[in-house]
Motif scaffolding. Structure first.
Motif, short mmCIF file in Angstrom:
data_model
loop_
_atom_site.label_atom_id
_atom_site.label_comp_id
_atom_site.label_asym_id
_atom_site.label_seq_id
_atom_site.Cartn_x
_atom_site.Cartn_y
_atom_site.Cartn_z
N GLY A 117 0.79 -1.23 0.00
CA GLY A 117 0.00 0.00 0.00
C GLY A 117 0.82 1.27 0.00
N ASP A 118 1.96 1.24 -0.69
CA ASP A 118 2.80 2.44 -0.79
C ASP A 118 2.82 2.97 -2.22
OD1 ASP A 118 3.68 2.39 1.93
OD2 ASP A 118 5.04 0.75 1.41
N LEU A 119 2.92 4.30 -2.35
CA LEU A 119 3.09 4.93 -3.65
C LEU A 119 4.49 5.51 -3.72
CD1 LEU A 119 0.66 7.08 -5.69
CD2 LEU A 119 2.92 8.03 -5.20
N TYR A 120 5.20 5.21 -4.80
CA TYR A 120 6.54 5.75 -5.03
C TYR A 120 6.48 6.71 -6.21
CZ TYR A 120 8.19 1.98 -2.02
OH TYR A 120 8.40 1.14 -0.95
N ALA A 121 7.07 7.87 -6.06
CA ALA A 121 7.06 8.88 -7.12
C ALA A 121 8.48 9.36 -7.38
CB ALA A 121 6.17 10.06 -6.73
N LEU A 122 8.78 9.61 -8.67
CA LEU A 122 10.12 9.99 -9.09
C LEU A 122 10.13 11.41 -9.65
CD1 LEU A 122 13.10 9.19 -9.84
CD2 LEU A 122 12.18 8.49 -12.06
N ASN A 123 11.09 12.21 -9.22
CA ASN A 123 11.35 13.52 -9.81
C ASN A 123 12.65 13.39 -10.60
OD1 ASN A 123 12.35 16.15 -10.33
ND2 ASN A 123 11.33 16.99 -8.53
N TYR A 124 12.52 13.33 -11.94
CA TYR A 124 13.71 13.06 -12.75
C TYR A 124 14.67 14.24 -12.77
CZ TYR A 124 11.51 15.69 -16.61
OH TYR A 124 10.93 16.66 -17.38
N ASN A 125 14.18 15.46 -12.57
CA ASN A 125 15.06 16.62 -12.56
C ASN A 125 15.98 16.62 -11.34
OD1 ASN A 125 14.24 17.77 -14.96
ND2 ASN A 125 12.64 19.00 -14.02
N MET A 126 15.40 16.28 -10.20
CA MET A 126 16.16 16.29 -8.95
C MET A 126 16.81 14.93 -8.66
SD MET A 126 15.78 19.38 -7.93
CE MET A 126 16.41 19.24 -6.26
N GLU A 127 16.44 13.90 -9.44
CA GLU A 127 16.89 12.54 -9.18
C GLU A 127 16.54 12.11 -7.76
OE1 GLU A 127 20.99 12.10 -10.28
OE2 GLU A 127 20.57 12.31 -12.42
N GLU A 128 15.30 12.42 -7.38
CA GLU A 128 14.80 12.07 -6.05
C GLU A 128 13.59 11.17 -6.18
OE1 GLU A 128 16.04 16.16 -3.61
OE2 GLU A 128 13.94 15.76 -4.13
N MET A 129 13.44 10.27 -5.23
CA MET A 129 12.27 9.41 -5.17
C MET A 129 11.56 9.62 -3.83
SD MET A 129 11.93 5.29 -5.70
CE MET A 129 12.43 5.39 -7.42
N TYR A 130 10.22 9.66 -3.86
CA TYR A 130 9.43 9.91 -2.67
C TYR A 130 8.49 8.73 -2.42
CZ TYR A 130 10.85 14.40 -4.66
OH TYR A 130 11.57 15.40 -5.25
N LYS A 131 8.24 8.47 -1.16
CA LYS A 131 7.36 7.37 -0.77
C LYS A 131 6.19 7.92 0.03
CE LYS A 131 7.38 3.09 1.97
NZ LYS A 131 8.22 2.20 2.82
N TYR A 132 4.97 7.50 -0.36
CA TYR A 132 3.75 7.94 0.31
C TYR A 132 2.98 6.72 0.83
CZ TYR A 132 4.46 12.33 -2.31
OH TYR A 132 4.98 13.48 -2.84
N ASP A 133 2.33 6.90 1.96
CA ASP A 133 1.41 5.88 2.47
C ASP A 133 0.13 5.97 1.65
OD1 ASP A 133 -0.46 4.35 3.84
OD2 ASP A 133 0.38 4.83 5.79
N PHE A 134 -0.18 4.92 0.91
CA PHE A 134 -1.29 4.95 -0.04
C PHE A 134 -2.39 3.96 0.33
CE2 PHE A 134 -2.84 4.84 -4.58
CZ PHE A 134 -2.97 6.20 -4.73
N LYS A 135 -2.32 3.39 1.51
CA LYS A 135 -3.23 2.30 1.89
C LYS A 135 -4.69 2.73 1.85
CE LYS A 135 0.12 0.08 4.99
NZ LYS A 135 1.18 1.11 4.82
N GLU A 136 -5.01 3.88 2.46
CA GLU A 136 -6.40 4.32 2.55
C GLU A 136 -6.99 4.59 1.16
OE1 GLU A 136 -9.06 7.91 4.60
OE2 GLU A 136 -6.97 7.59 5.20
N ILE A 137 -6.23 5.26 0.31
CA ILE A 137 -6.71 5.56 -1.04
C ILE A 137 -6.86 4.28 -1.85
CG2 ILE A 137 -6.17 6.76 -3.19
CD1 ILE A 137 -4.75 8.87 -1.50
N LEU A 138 -5.89 3.38 -1.72
CA LEU A 138 -5.93 2.12 -2.46
C LEU A 138 -7.15 1.29 -2.07
CD1 LEU A 138 -4.41 0.44 -4.53
CD2 LEU A 138 -3.09 -0.57 -2.67
N GLU A 139 -7.48 1.29 -0.79
CA GLU A 139 -8.67 0.57 -0.33
C GLU A 139 -9.93 1.15 -0.95
OE1 GLU A 139 -10.96 -0.42 3.89
OE2 GLU A 139 -8.90 0.31 3.90
N LYS A 140 -10.03 2.47 -1.01
CA LYS A 140 -11.20 3.12 -1.61
C LYS A 140 -11.27 2.85 -3.12
CE LYS A 140 -11.55 6.82 1.82
NZ LYS A 140 -11.47 8.30 2.07
N LEU A 141 -10.11 2.85 -3.78
CA LEU A 141 -10.10 2.58 -5.22
C LEU A 141 -10.58 1.17 -5.51
CD1 LEU A 141 -6.68 4.20 -6.27
CD2 LEU A 141 -8.95 4.87 -7.07
#
Length: 272
Positions: free
Chosen positions: A243-267
């Motif tokens: 239940g995690d979302l990973y997002a990439l910023n290619y300009n900054m070469e950074e990756m971010y992690k979000y707790d996505f469990k609640e949204i995923l359950e609703k989807l």
């Protein structure tokens, strides 16, 4: 391996352009070599287990330089190629070596740019669902999403905004003033998610850049949710197990992690 020999590729395959499947409990990938028109089946599970490449050629006679190659089943493929004038994107179904163009694909193929214009105005990210019965396209430069079936029985265009962008109007803009609409497209078992930006190319990645949203739809094109992100990103993936979302910023070469469990359950509930 890079080269022209057996099981060698002329360039590294982009992960998101490949087709993944499970066979007998093993994860495999069907890899299309754009420069050569060859396709390979790679056994990822065995490759990792044995620390040695497990890959074989499937076919060596696909058209070269396709703009999209989507595996619908073992003998059926969605192909996209640019016409000789470089003004249209031609979609067709390739089944056991024979080409067909259903009516819903013909309508999409009718779109064109002026000769000598940037062909990326027509470019799309393309995915299909698990059983190959639905295909989705998210254009890079236009404010729409196309969902259709390969047998021609279903087709829908989703507009983001009050009206569809006109290709002629986009061509009249300075290239740097043209908007980048969809940055990424991810297919899930019961829905798909398109990463929408809607920002001028000259501002992308800068401090003033808009923050993108992920628009989720079921495979019939019905809206499920819109998730607004708190920063600029260019691509994303969702871990459906944890239940995690990973997002990439290619300009900054950074990756971010979000707790996505609640949204995923609703989807999952909304797509049932």
């Amino acid at each position: 391996m890079k080269g022209n020999g057996p099981n060698e590729l002329l360039s590294s395959p982009w992960v998101k352009q490949q087709n993944f499947l499970k066979e007998q409990g093993r994860l495999k990938a069907i890899i299309y070599s754009f420069p050569t028109g060859k396709s390979y089946k790679m056994d990822l599970s065995e490759t990792i287990k044995n620390k040695a490449l497990r890959m074989r050629m499937m076919q060596d006679s696909f058209p070269r330089n396709l703009t999209a190659f989507i595996v619908l089943d073992s003998t059926t493929f969605l192909c996209k190629e640019i016409n000789e004038e470089h003004t249209r994107q031609i979609r067709y179904i390739l089944h056991k070596g024979e080409k067909t163009i259903p009516e819903n694909l013909e309508k999409l193929n009718f779109s064109s740019v002026r000769a000598g214009e940037d062909f990326n105005i027509l470019s799309t990210a393309t995915k299909c669902n698990a059983d190959g019965s639905r295909i989705v396209e998210a254009p890079n430069r236009l404010n729409q999403i196309n969902v259709y079936s390969p047998d021609g029985s279903f087709g829908k265009t989703i507009c983001v905004g009050r009206q569809l962008d006109r290709i002629g109007d986009v061509q009249d803009l300075d290239p740097q003033s043209r908007k980048r609409t969809y940055m990424d497209l991810v297919a899930f078992p019961d829905f798909f998610g398109a990463l929408y930006l809607g920002e001028k190319r000259e501002n992308i990645g800068k401090e003033m850049s808009k923050k993108p949203v992920i628009q989720f739809f079921d495979w019939d094109g019905n809206p499920l949710a819109e998730v607004k992100l708190d920063r600029f990103v260019s691509a994303y993936a969702v871990d459906l197990i944890n239940g995690d979302l990973y997002a990439l910023n290619y300009n900054m070469e950074e990756m971010y992690k979000y707790d996505f469990k609640e949204i995923l359950e609703k989807l999952n509930k909304r797509s049932d």
